[in-house]
Structures are given as C-alpha cells and as structure tokens.
Design an enzyme around this catalytic site. Structure first.
Site, PDB file in Angstrom:
ATOM      1  CB  SER B 327      58.578  51.781  21.038  1.00 52.57           C
ATOM      2  OG  SER B 327      57.680  52.460  20.204  1.00 52.57           O
ATOM      3  CG  ASP B 351      60.033  64.960  17.069  1.00 53.60           C
ATOM      4  OD1 ASP B 351      59.284  64.725  16.077  1.00 53.60           O
ATOM      5  OD2 ASP B 351      59.790  64.534  18.207  1.00 53.60           O
ATOM      6  CG  ASP B 366      56.646  60.700  17.279  1.00 56.23           C
ATOM      7  OD1 ASP B 366      57.869  60.907  17.336  1.00 56.23           O
ATOM      8  OD2 ASP B 366      56.021  60.069  18.181  1.00 56.23           O
ATOM      9  CG  HIS B 376      58.729  63.062  21.442  1.00 60.26           C
ATOM     10  ND1 HIS B 376      58.021  62.406  22.408  1.00 60.26           N
ATOM     11  CD2 HIS B 376      58.598  62.328  20.312  1.00 60.26           C
ATOM     12  CE1 HIS B 376      57.492  61.295  21.898  1.00 60.26           C
ATOM     13  NE2 HIS B 376      57.828  61.237  20.613  1.00 60.26           N
ATOM     14  CB  CYS B 390      61.449  60.352  19.785  1.00 59.12           C
ATOM     15  SG  CYS B 390      61.437  61.349  18.309  1.00 59.12           S
TER      16      CYS B 390
END
Lengths: 379, 623
Positions: B327, B351, B366, B376, B390
C-alpha cells in the site's frame, strides 16, 4: 750439461745486472717490476671486487707472500738441477694425478684435490711446471728438432697427464697443461708438416671428443659462447653481464669502487675468473690497456730470457713458461669479453686464489733461474 | 728405443731453430694481444652507449609506492573506515636455517593456526627468498612482545608494520561502507595495472567499491638501486603518491545506530534521507556481517556460514532487496488519479469490503474485511483511502487507469528503475506493464492483475531505497534528487543530482499529503499508534505485502504459516510535513504487517527530529 762450456760469453746489456742484491737473490728485475705493478694493481681491483673486504685482501697478500717465497726459492735452483730432476718430478706428478680419482677430495662435482692433512693440493698445478720441464728434458736428450719417434714419445708424455686431468674433470687446466708441453714441441722446431697434420688430426678428433668426452656443462659453456643471448638468465648470464660491465666502463671507467655491475652482484665470479670485467668497468679501456701493457712486458721479458738463454733446455723451458703465461692471459681476457669459451681460467696475478698464483710465481722463479744462470756464466 | 744424441748436437743450429720459433711465437702473441685490445675497444668505445644503458637498466628499478587509502567519515567526521597500523609476523626464507625447527620454536611461543601455516605455504611460492612472507597477520601487543624478546632465537623472523583497512563499527555499517579485499585475478585484469602496482586491496562492495578510484588515490614511484638479487640498496628519486580522498558521508552515525537499535533482531532495512538534497542519513540492512573478516581473506568456513545462512546477511536489503511495495504506493497512485481527472479529492466510492470486476464473480477483498467483516465506510474518498489504506478505492482506481497508465504514472517516482544511489548491487525492482508481461511470460495482461498492482502487489517489486526516493518526491511536492551517500570526496562537494520533477497540481499534492498525515494523526489512521507524544508532524503510509498468494476466500492466519511466509511490513514517512527534513522508509521482512515497521520509523524520526526541534521553534535552520 756440457752446453755451458761451449757457449760464448754474451754481450749482456741487461740492466738488472746492476743491482747487486737482485743478483745475489737471483732475481730478474725486468721481470719483477711489471709483475710487481700487476700485483699492486690487481690488489686494488680485488679490493673493489670483494666490496672492500680487507679480509680478502689480506688472504691474497698472504698468497702473494707464499708465492713470492716460492719464486725466490725456485730462482735459486740451477737449470742443471731442473733438468736433472725433470723426469722424476713428472713421474711423481703423474702418479699423484692418477691417485686423484682414487683418493681425491671433491668440490663442486669435480675431483681435483688431494688432501695432505692440513693442506689440500692440486696435482694438476704441479703438472703445469713439470710438463715443460719434462718435454724440454726429452728433446735435449733426443734431439732438436725432434724426429718422428721422439716426437711421438713426447706427445704421449703430453697426452697422459692431460687425459688424467680432463677426467677429473677440468677441461681448462687440462688444455693448459697440454699446451705447456706442446709449446716446447713447437719451440723445439717440430716440422711444419707435422704441425699442420696435427692440427688436422685435432680437428678430426674434435667430433668424437665433443660427443663422448665432454660433459654436458662443458659443452654448454662452449655453446653459450656462440649464442649467449639464447639463455639470458641461465648459461648466457655470465657473458652478458661481463660484457655489460666491460662496455659500460667506456674509456675512463666508472671510477674505483664505483662499478655498478660488480658491486650490485650482477657480475659473476667477480673476484676470480671475471675480475678483469671489474677492472674494465671501473678503470675503463685505459685500465685494460695498462693491464695488457704489463702482461706484454712480462711476456716480452720471458721471451727475451728464452731467446738469450744459453742452453736448449733453458730456451725451451723459458719460452714454454712464457707462452703458457700468455695463454692464461689470452684465454681469460678473451673469455670474459665473450670471444672465447668460458673455461675457468683465472686472470694471472690478479684473480683471487692461492694455487694459480703460486704456480705462476714458481714459473717466474724458473725463468729467473734461467735468466740469472746466463749472467753467472757471462761473468 | 731412443738414442741419446748428446754427442752429435749442433748447438748453434738448435739455438737458431729455437729463436726462430720464439720470434714467430712473439708475433702470434702480439697479434693476439692486439686482437684483445681491439675487442675491448669495440666493447668500451664503440658500443659504450649501449652497454651503459644496459648496466643502468640492470641497476635502477622503478618501484611503486602505494597510496594510503582514503578514510570514510560520517557527516560529523566520525571514522567509519580507517587504516590501522598492524603488525604481521613474517619470515625471510633465505635467512632461516632450519625451517622445521623455527616453526616449532614459533609455535611454542605464540599461537599459529594450521590456517596460517597453510596460507604461508601458498604465499612463499610466489615470493622471492629475500622477501618477507607473512605468516601471521595482526599480531597482538602481547605476541609482539614475546617475539621481540625471543628475536635472537628466531633467525629470519621479522615483524612487518603495515596499514590494514579496519571498520570500527563492524556490522552496523557493513552494507553501507562495504569492504576491501585482496585483489583477485578477475579484478587484476580490469584495473589500471600501473596505478595498482604495490596495492594489495581493492573495494569489493559498497562505498569501498563504488568510490574505489577516489579512495585508492594515485600511485607514487621511486627509482631504486637494486642488486642482482633485487634487494633495494638506495632510493635515487621519489615521486610521492597521491593518497586516496576521504569520503564524507551524509550519513549520521547516531541516526544509523538508532535505526539499528530500533530494528533490533527484525530482518529488514531502513533508509533515511534528507529530501532537500537526497543525502542518505541512514541506510541499514539487517542482518549484517563483520566486514573486517574480508579484509585479509575470509576463511572458507566463515564465508560459507555467511553465504548459506537463511537470513542472507550478505544481501543489502536496502538496495538489493526487492519486495512488493504494497500500500505504500497508494499516495502516488492517488495523485495520478487526480492528475488524470479520474477522481477528485472528494470523489467517494462505495466500499463493501470487496470489489468485483464487471462480468467476473471473483471477489477482490479489502484487508479490512477480515478484521471488521465489512468495508472501511459506506463510501471512501481519497484522503480516507490513504489514511485507512482502503483497497477497494484503489481496485476501482486501478481498473479505471489500466496497467500501462499506472506504470506511466509511477515511473516518474523512480519505481522500476535504479535510483543510481552510489552503492553497489542496486536492483531496479519491477514496474510491470502489459508489454513487460508479454515479453517476460509470453502471456497477455489480465484485468485482475491490474487490481493487484493497484495495491502494490502482484508483479510489482520495489527496493526500500526506491521507495525512499518516491516519498522524497511527495515530500518535496514534485522535486527530488538522486539519493546519495557521499557528501564530499576529499575537498570536492558532491553536487546533488536533481531528478526531473513530477508535475502536479498544488491542490492534488495537498490532498495526497493530507491523506498521509491522517495515516498518523487521525485515530483511524493505519499508523495512529505512533502519534502518541509526537512533537512534530508526520506524513506516512503503511504497507503490508504478501509473500504468498492467499487463495480466493482463503484466510491469512499468521500463526499457521511459517515465519518466512509472513507478510512484509512497510512504513514510509517524511517529517515535518510543512518543511520536510527527513524521509524514512522501514521494511520489516516477514514482520507480519506494517505494525512491525512504523514503531521503528517513529524511533528513527524521533532521533533525528529531537536534535533540531528546539532550534526550529526559535526559527533557526541548521542541519
């Protein structure tokens, strides 16, 4: 022995005669002076060649002292005595030579020495003097100029000890001993035809000698001469370095104790066989010519003694000793300069080493004996 | 047989014959001596020059004086690589009488290993008999005293003083400084043989290798007079060597130490640099090794241990280690999305905790799904996507960008190519494109792979130093410099090499950096744990990259998989946010996740920031 009676008194203008002491000691001043210069100059060069070793210098002086005494003693003996004892000395020497391979002492892969307790002794050196005496005795006995049979007999006398020495093995000394006998043959007036055919024979016999008689290292030495560059670090090293030493001396030399080739150990055997390279490097061509001049004076005097000697025996012996001396000079100076094979002959009166000096000085003693006898008779 | 002819002799005829022959001999003698004289004239006069040259060549030898190797110091001048005078026990073979007896004697006095004896046997064949051959290197003071006292019993034994490279900080800096070692055959064929006459050592890795020519210096020479055996007698003339230059690093020894302590036993790497010039303040890779072992030839056993260790201590993870960046690329990708007008800072994306490609049932999960069982938030915008890392947001963005646009967007940050940091063995990582995959694997690019790259997984690989450079771009809002370790070579400052700036809208930079600040400074930020008692601002980004692929709907269970298969943890950061002074990248190899990395980064940042903080408040600026 009846020779003397028949000789006319000579018109001797010899300057050496003027010194009563020299006469008393049977010393030939004309011979002694150049010898003395040679010795003095030689010590100077030796001091440099030994890197300023006073010890070496002392030992060489001691050699000269012993040799000087030997010379004086030899000068006292009459020519008559020499002639009388010649055969005996020769036979004695021959026996010793035969004894060498049986009971001798070795050094550097060759047996040349006889050990007499404290002293080690090289019978081949004795032969250098015994040989001309013997051959001269032979010819005065069997006629001059020699005929065929006595000539062949004398050649046997020459070859026998030479052969003994060559198997020791010591090629250089063997040739010198043979030469000292052959010079007598030559001076005695051997026919030119014999001489020429002997040379032809020698050349013919060279091939089997090369193949069978010579040892590898002797052959190598001769080969090296013709192409020293071929083996720069091996066999050719000595010649290349000595030529470099000589050549780099130029006319005036690098100066006493300044020779780089010798002081930096590039020069082999710089105190013995190759000492003239030290002289040439440090004193230049000037020095070499001076040295040659000294030798020339000695040789000239030797010949003069030979020429003016009263008996055939004296003439033969004196001339032969002188010629042998010349051969020493020529072979050594020639080999160091790369024109002759390196055969291990010291530079007379300059190279370090007792044996050769004693032999040479003994030879001078004999010359003096001959020279003084002539004077004695003329008085 | 022979008749004596005494009575019949003609003495006058005899004398005439003898004299004739003597005169003849005299001529021969004269001509022979004349010939000799000519020969000497030829040698000494006509060929004088040639032989003089030859005799000079014989005696004078040009000998090299090796230069003293340059030192390596940190930014405060503290020594990192030095030349220590050491003493070696050496033996001059030609002066030894009975060799066996000597070794017996020596072994009764000091400890001489069989290794020493073996190497001695090897060395002696290559030396001339008057050269001292080293037997035991680096004698202790006590051993020297023992040898000194017993010298008279040890003919041929000498003690040789020499300068030996030493690394006082050992493994702390092994991956920065590297080490020197004996010149090997391959190196001997490539170096300037003239300049290395007399030099035994050469830089093998690290700075020692990279700056070899500067550290080595220029060889000096002296004309020496030597004898036929090569022994030196005197020096005729001398040209002194140009000693090697001292390398002054940007690196700070205290920060380096703090980094090492913070990482502890954790395998991994730390890169800290100053974003204002790209100067590397700390570069640490754990585990390291003792570079001193290599200087005079490492033993087979020691080397095998280093080479075969599963922890790969010889690997410089900071520049050689290639890991999926995870990430940590999200800020960069977000910026690209903004620049390409694919998203606005306030664009929100639903999401659910997973993502599907159109016409494909596969769920791309995720990471939060496993923890919370949902996404999230209902909708996630860029700032939150960065702060909370995310994945769904970036799956969507990546899909819309496409793999080649992603590569194009990330390339200016320096991913996929070497940073050209001044250290050896750097790797370039991988910034995959469809063309890359076709060429490499002969397969087309699949849309699902784009999603993996969108969260820094899949084929994508990066080195810690690459990420440090990328973060520098963000910290400087576009500008960056080639990372470099060396600040000055001798008296010559190394000018920072500026990289092409990444052009982006000021507002877009602000949005991305705001997201990174939230990573630390908001409660839901993935690195919120390090915000406690923070006296300055940090903008950061966590990263967790998978070592093994997890099957569809499979569950990643830390306890069940072997340590080597645990996730790598990343944390990249810069501080302070408004006026960045330091960029830090921490990689925790198989650390399980970013939580193994960000506390380490905090300690490194603290170490650096604490010393400037007071000055800062007073408006001073001095680094």
């Amino acid at each position: 022995m009846s020779d003397y009676d028949r000789n006319l008194p000579s018109h001797d203008r010899d300057l050496g005669r003027g010194t009563p002491l020299a006469q008393l000691l049977h010393v030939d001043v004309w011979l002694l002076v150049p010898v003395f210069f040679l010795i003095a100059g030689g010590l100077l060069v030796l001091y440099s060649a030994s890197d300023g070793s006073v010890g070496t210098l002392w030992r060489q002086c001691r050699n000269f002292a012993i040799a000087g005494v030997a010379m004086l003693l030899a000068a006292q003996i009459s020519v008559d005595q020499y002639r009388r004892w010649a055969p005996l000395v020769y036979v004695f020497g021959l026996i010793l030579l035969i004894a060498v391979p049986l009971v001798g002492v070795g050094a550097k892969g060759a047996q040349r020495w006889l050990s007499l307790g404290v002293v080690r002794f090289q019978p081949s050196e004795l032969m250098k003097l015994a040989m001309p005496l013997m051959i001269a005795w032979w010819y005065t006995r069997y006629g001059i100029p020699p005929r065929l049979l006595p000539l062949l007999g004398s050649l046997c006398l020459v070859v026998l000890p030479a052969a003994c020495i060559v198997i020791q093995p010591d090629l250089g000394t063997s040739l010198l001993v043979a030469a000292s006998g052959l010079f007598v043959v030559f001076i005695a007036g051997v026919s030119v035809w014999y001489l020429l055919s002997a040379i032809a024979l020698a050349l013919l016999s060279a091939w089997p000698a090369w193949t069978y008689l010579l040892k590898d290292y002797q052959r190598q030495r001769i080969l090296t001469l013709f192409d020293p560059e071929a083996d720069r670090l091996g066999a050719g090293w000595n010649i290349i370095q000595s030529k470099t030493a000589i050549g780099s001396g130029g006319w005036s030399g690098k100066g006493w104790l300044q020779g780089t080739q010798s002081h930096l150990d590039f020069l082999p055997e710089s105190q013995t066989d190759f000492i003239i390279a030290v002289l040439a490097e440090e004193f230049g061509l000037r020095g070499v010519l001076l040295l040659l001049g000294c030798y020339l004076l000695i040789i000239a005097r030797g010949f003069w003694i030979g020429l003016t000697a009263q008996s055939s025996f004296s003439r033969l012996v004196a001339s032969s000793i002188t010629l042998t001396f010349f051969v020493y000079v020529f072979v050594n100076i020639g080999m160091v300069a790369g024109v002759l094979p390196v055969v291990g002959v010291p530079l007379p009166l300059v190279s370090f080493g007792g044996t050769s000096i004693v032999t040479l000085m003994l030879g001078f003693g004999v010359l003096m004996a001959i020279s003084t006898e002539k004077k004695r008779i003329s008085q | 047989m022979f008749v004596s002819r005494d009575v019949l002799r003609d003495t006058h005829r005899e004398a005439a014959i003898n004299r004739q022959r003597v005169v003849f001999a005299g001529f021969i003698v004269l001509s022979a001596l004349a010939m000799l004289a000519y020969r000497y004239y030829d040698l000494q006069i006509r060929n004088y020059d040639q032989f003089l040259t030859q005799s000079d060549r014989n005696r004078v030898r040009l000998e090299a004086i090796p230069p003293t190797r340059g030192l390596i110091v940190d930014r405060a001048g503290r020594l990192l690589a030095v030349n220590e005078p050491t003493h070696a026990l050496a033996v001059v073979i030609e002066r030894v009488g009975d060799e066996a007896l000597l070794f017996q004697e020596l072994q009764s006095l000091i400890d001489i290993s069989s290794d020493d004896l073996e190497r001695f046997a090897e060395r002696r064949h290559r030396r001339r008999p008057y050269d001292p051959v080293p037997l035991k290197l680096q004698l202790s003071d006590e051993e020297m005293a023992i040898i000194g006292v017993n010298r008279h019993r040890l003919p041929g034994v000498t003690i040789e003083a020499q300068l030996t490279r030493a690394y006082p900080h050992g493994s702390l800096l092994s991956h920065v400084v590297g080490y020197v070692g004996r010149i090997n055959e391959r190196e001997a064929s490539t170096i300037d043989a003239e300049n290395y006459r007399g030099t035994l050592h050469i830089g093998k890795v690290g700075l020692e290798r990279w700056y070899e020519s500067a550290l080595h210096g220029l060889v000096g020479s002296q004309n020496i007079e030597a004898n036929a055996h090569g022994r030196i007698l005197r020096v005729l003339e001398q040209e002194l060597p140009g000693d090697g230059a001292t390398l002054s690093l940007h690196l700070d020894l205290d920060l380096q130490r703090a980094a090492a302590e913070a990482l502890g036993d954790q395998r991994g790497a730390i890169v800290a640099l100053d974003p204002r010039d790209g100067g590397i303040l700390a570069l640490y890779s754990n585990p390291g090794f003792d570079p001193n072992l290599f200087v005079n030839g490492i033993s087979q056993r020691d080397y095998a241990a280093l080479r075969d260790s599963a922890d790969t201590p010889l690997l410089n993870r900071a520049v050689q280690g290639q890991y999926p960046p995870g990430s940590t690329i999200k800020p960069m990708l977000g910026l690209a999305g903004l620049e390409l007008d694919l998203v606005e800072p306030d664009t929100a994306i639903p999401d659910p905790g997973w993502y599907t490609l159109p016409g494909d049932s596969r769920r791309y999960r995720d990471w939060i799904l496993r923890i919370r069982g949902r996404g999230h938030a209902d909708e996630v915008d860029l700032k939150m996507a960065i702060a909370e890392s995310c994945d769904v947001y970036y799956y969507d963005l990546a899909r819309r960008m496409g793999i080649d646009a992603i590569a194009t967007a990330l390339a200016p940050f320096g991913l996929g190519e070497k940073t050209r940091v001044d250290i050896t063995s750097e790797q370039s990582g991988i910034l995959p494109t469809s063309a890359w995959k076709r060429e490499r694997m002969g397969q087309p690019w699949y849309p699902g792979e784009t999603l993996s790259v969108g969260i820094g997984q899949g084929y994508m690989l990066a080195t810690p130093v690459q990420l440090a450079q990328a973060v520098m771009v963000i910290a400087n809002r576009g500008a960056s410099f080639q990372p470099s370790l060396v600040r000055r070579v001798g008296d010559k400052p190394q000018v920072p090499v500026a990289r092409p700036a990444v052009e982006a809208d000021e507002a877009h930079w602000a949005a991305v950096i705001a997201g990174m600040m939230d990573v630390v400074h908001t409660q839901r930020g993935t690195a919120a744990a390090i915000s406690k008692d923070l006296a300055y601002t940090i903008a950061g980004k966590t990263g967790t990259s998978q070592v093994i692929g997890i099957a569809q709907d499979g569950v990643y269970n830390e306890d069940e998989i072997s340590e080597r298969h645990r996730n790598h943890g990343w944390f990249v950061a810069f501080a302070p946010v408004d006026e960045p002074r330091i960029v830090v990248v921490v990689l925790a190899e198989n650390g399980g996740g970013s939580s193994a990395a960000y506390p380490v980064a905090r300690r490194v940042l603290d170490q650096w920031m604490d010393r400037w903080l007071d000055d800062w408040v007073m408006g001073q600026d001095d680094v």
